[in-house]
Design a protein around this motif. Structure first.
Motif, PDB file in Angstrom:
ATOM      1  N   ASP A  90      -4.221  13.251  10.444  1.00  0.00           N
ATOM      2  CA  ASP A  90      -5.450  12.594  10.811  1.00  0.00           C
ATOM      3  C   ASP A  90      -6.539  13.377  10.124  1.00  0.00           C
ATOM      4  O   ASP A  90      -6.812  14.507  10.461  1.00  0.00           O
TER       5      ASP A  90
ATOM      6  N   ARG B 132      -1.108   3.430   6.479  1.00  0.00           N
ATOM      7  CA  ARG B 132      -1.785   4.652   6.934  1.00  0.00           C
ATOM      8  C   ARG B 132      -0.872   5.861   6.787  1.00  0.00           C
ATOM      9  O   ARG B 132       0.287   5.814   7.175  1.00  0.00           O
ATOM     10  N   HIS B 134      -0.867   8.373   8.534  1.00  0.00           N
ATOM     11  CA  HIS B 134      -0.477   8.608   9.919  1.00  0.00           C
ATOM     12  C   HIS B 134       0.908   8.004  10.212  1.00  0.00           C
ATOM     13  O   HIS B 134       1.776   8.642  10.794  1.00  0.00           O
ATOM     14  N   GLU B 225       0.565  -3.783  11.532  1.00  0.00           N
ATOM     15  CA  GLU B 225       0.287  -2.354  11.635  1.00  0.00           C
ATOM     16  C   GLU B 225      -1.002  -2.100  12.426  1.00  0.00           C
ATOM     17  O   GLU B 225      -1.064  -1.220  13.279  1.00  0.00           O
ATOM     18  N   ASN B 226      -2.008  -2.927  12.150  1.00  0.00           N
ATOM     19  CA  ASN B 226      -3.249  -2.853  12.918  1.00  0.00           C
ATOM     20  C   ASN B 226      -2.992  -3.082  14.398  1.00  0.00           C
ATOM     21  O   ASN B 226      -3.542  -2.390  15.251  1.00  0.00           O
ATOM     22  N   TYR B 229      -1.445  -0.031  15.830  1.00  0.00           N
ATOM     23  CA  TYR B 229      -2.355   1.118  15.815  1.00  0.00           C
ATOM     24  C   TYR B 229      -3.470   0.962  16.842  1.00  0.00           C
ATOM     25  O   TYR B 229      -3.820   1.903  17.539  1.00  0.00           O
TER      26      TYR B 229
END
Lengths: 253, 316
Positions: A90, B132, B134, B225-226, B229
């Motif tokens: 992050d 991402r 992440h 994915e959104n 997340y």
């Protein structure tokens, strides 16, 4: 060598599993014992104090309450554990860490790095509260430390904060709590949510219902703010009145 | 042609004080201009195979030359018939023709720059969906945790990851079949399921999905994915995502829904992903595709509608 008591906090089960495997891998050189696990910051606050953990392996991104905020609440606990932060990637968190020189590990974590971090952290003790404060932004909860327990009060339930001598009283719709933090720092941290109405008082902007005028008609006017869920008004100081008035005008636009 | 007519109109408006006369004179001027323009069209069309491979500036020169010759020819012809294309003799006619040609060439060059396929391609590549970091690192971490406990599942997960990244790094300037995009969604979902376990539930409503429909690659995956997340990761409780894809007449609809949570600062960046997809849809389908998102009854919903096209997979 005695076992190092470790507490693991991560919202993903495989991630906790992985850390346990790594701890087991170097148990020969660095014996550890897992004394607790949590899936979010709130579970950490609930379960860590009684666990006797010396080191907390703490994920940053967790639902409900993230690692940074959890660490802030723990920092006030007597005998708070050392913290090793763990994060995937992050950018914001990493940036915050580097600025505040907090130690962290990147996922996936390597055994050697984990062992080194555990040694270093257990020697250094709990992280400094002010470093955590700078890294974490506004909290979602206030915490009240009661001996070996931490009580969390959601910030959004607080109607006003009032400084009295050494303490600040948190007033919610249902009760009162005392915290030991300077009002100035609270004002800065929660500038979005609270407004100062008096030298010793911050009120939740969202809780403001109306202003009542007090004092005789020939005197200079004084104003009391009436808050939702609280009987009686709180006086607005002459000095703060222009600021408060402005804010309320903005809200009604 | 339209351009030259407009120029002529402009010139006449400039030259004439009254509106009634303007119209009349414009008609007269147009009658004389049209043969020249039609001739230009024919000449340039016939010449285009030779012109096209030429360097740009030489091409321009030749077009300019053609126009000047045609204008001069017309001028001479009209002069014989007793009328004038423009008052002021041959040099003025030639100069005007050259000017009009140059202006139009400049305009076309501008248009080409703005809408060139090369530029669109560059934009497409820049817009190509990005997963991402992440997600990547958390997934790798999850796979590592499986290596000892369940090596077979670890293998499958790595295969899923490989497929996902292959698609992500592939050329974004082609169409893919909906069936393939759905398979990719399922691979992605399997990885997230491993990470999030019980917390993530996805209900798939794909009975009406036309598997042969064509769409740009990686349009649906970023939406899912959104949803994970923003809709699942911030929640401590079990969260359900709905994925519904169906064909309605000549349209294909895809709808993804997730529980709505107010965005925390760390969880922003949703706008970017949506804008990215919207732009790609526009480059592929122009105005024929839509993407809308809304919050309703505590759920966030994003809906894509594209024209139903089927057939071979080819470049856009």
């Amino acid at each position: 060598m005695s076992e190092l008591k470790v507490f693991i906090a991560d919202d993903e089960e495989p991630a906790r599993q992985r850390l346990k495997e790594l701890l087991a891998d170097f148990a020969g050189e660095l014996p550890t014992r897992i004394v607790g696990e949590a899936r979010n910051g709130i579970e950490v606050i609930e379960n860590l104090p009684a666990s006797g953990a010396r080191v907390l392996l703490l994920d940053i991104e967790m639902p409900g309450m993230g690692g940074l905020e959890a660490a802030r609440h723990l920092a006030r606990l007597p005998g708070a554990p050392a913290v090793v932060f763990v994060t995937a990637h992050d950018e914001h968190a990493v940036e915050a860490f580097e600025l505040n020189a907090l130690d962290y590990l990147l996922k996936p974590v390597r055994a050697a790095r984990l062992a080194a971090a555990l040694r270093k952290a257990s020697a250094a003790g709990p992280p400094a509260a002010e470093r955590l404060e700078r890294a974490s932004g506004a909290r979602e909860y206030f915490s009240v430390t009661e001996r070996t327990r931490i009580v969390l009060v959601p910030v959004k339930e607080v109607v006003y904060l009032k400084a009295e001598l050494k303490y600040v009283t948190l007033r919610t719709r249902t009760g009162e709590h005392l915290i030991e933090e300077p009002l100035v720092a609270l004002e800065r941290e929660f500038a979005d949510r609270f407004v100062r109405i008096h030298r010793n008082c911050l009120v939740a902007r969202a809780a403001i219902r109306r202003f009542d005028r007090t004092g005789g008609s020939d005197e200079e006017p004084h104003w009391n703010v009436i808050l939702e869920g609280v009987a009686g008004g709180l006086p607005v100081s002459r000095r703060q009145w222009p600021v408060v008035k402005e804010l309320v005008a903005e809200r009604h636009e | 042609m339209i351009g030259t007519n407009l120029l002529a109109l402009g010139a006449v408006i400039y030259a004439e004080p009254g509106w009634a006369q303007t119209l009349e004179r414009y008609t007269r001027a147009a009658a004389m201009l049209e043969p020249v323009l039609l001739a230009s069209l024919v000449v340039l069309y016939v010449a285009s195979p030779w012109l096209a491979p030429m360097p740009y500036w030489r091409g321009c020169g030749i077009v300019l030359l053609v126009e000047i010759v045609l204008a001069a020819l017309a001028h001479v012809l009209y002069a014989k018939g007793g009328s004038a294309l423009v008052s002021g003799g041959l040099p003025r006619a030639v100069a005007l023709a050259a000017l009009a040609t140059a202006v139009l060439l400049g305009y076309f060059r501008l248009m080409v720059r703005a809408y060139s396929p090369a530029l669109a391609e560059a934009r497409l590549q820049a817009l190509q969906a990005r997963i991402r970091p992440h997600f990547l690192f958390n997934s790798l971490n999850a796979v590592l945790s499986l290596v000892r406990r369940d090596p077979q599942r670890a293998e499958r997960t790595l295969e899923d990851l490989a497929d996902l990244f292959r698609e992500l790094m592939a050329d974004g300037r082609r169409f893919v079949r909906l069936a393939d995009e759905i398979a990719l969604l399922e691979r992605y979902a399997a990885i997230e399921q491993l990470r999030l376990g019980e917390r993530l539930r996805i209900s798939w409503e794909l009975d009406g999905a036309p598997s042969d429909a064509l769409l740009p690659p990686m349009v649906l995956q970023p939406l899912l994915e959104n949803a994970v997340y923003h809709g699942v990761e911030p929640a401590t409780e079990v969260s359900e995502i709905t994925v519904r894809i169906e064909r309605r007449g000549d349209r294909v609809l895809a709808r993804i829904e997730n529980p709505y949570h107010k965005l925390e600062p760390a969880h922003r960046g949703n706008r970017m992903a949506l804008e990215n997809i919207r732009e790609r849809l526009r480059l592929f389908f122009d105005a024929e595709a839509t993407l809308v998102s809304k919050i309703e009854a505590g759920r966030y919903r994003v809906e894509i509608e594209i024209p139903y096209k089927s057939g071979g997979v080819h470049a856009a």
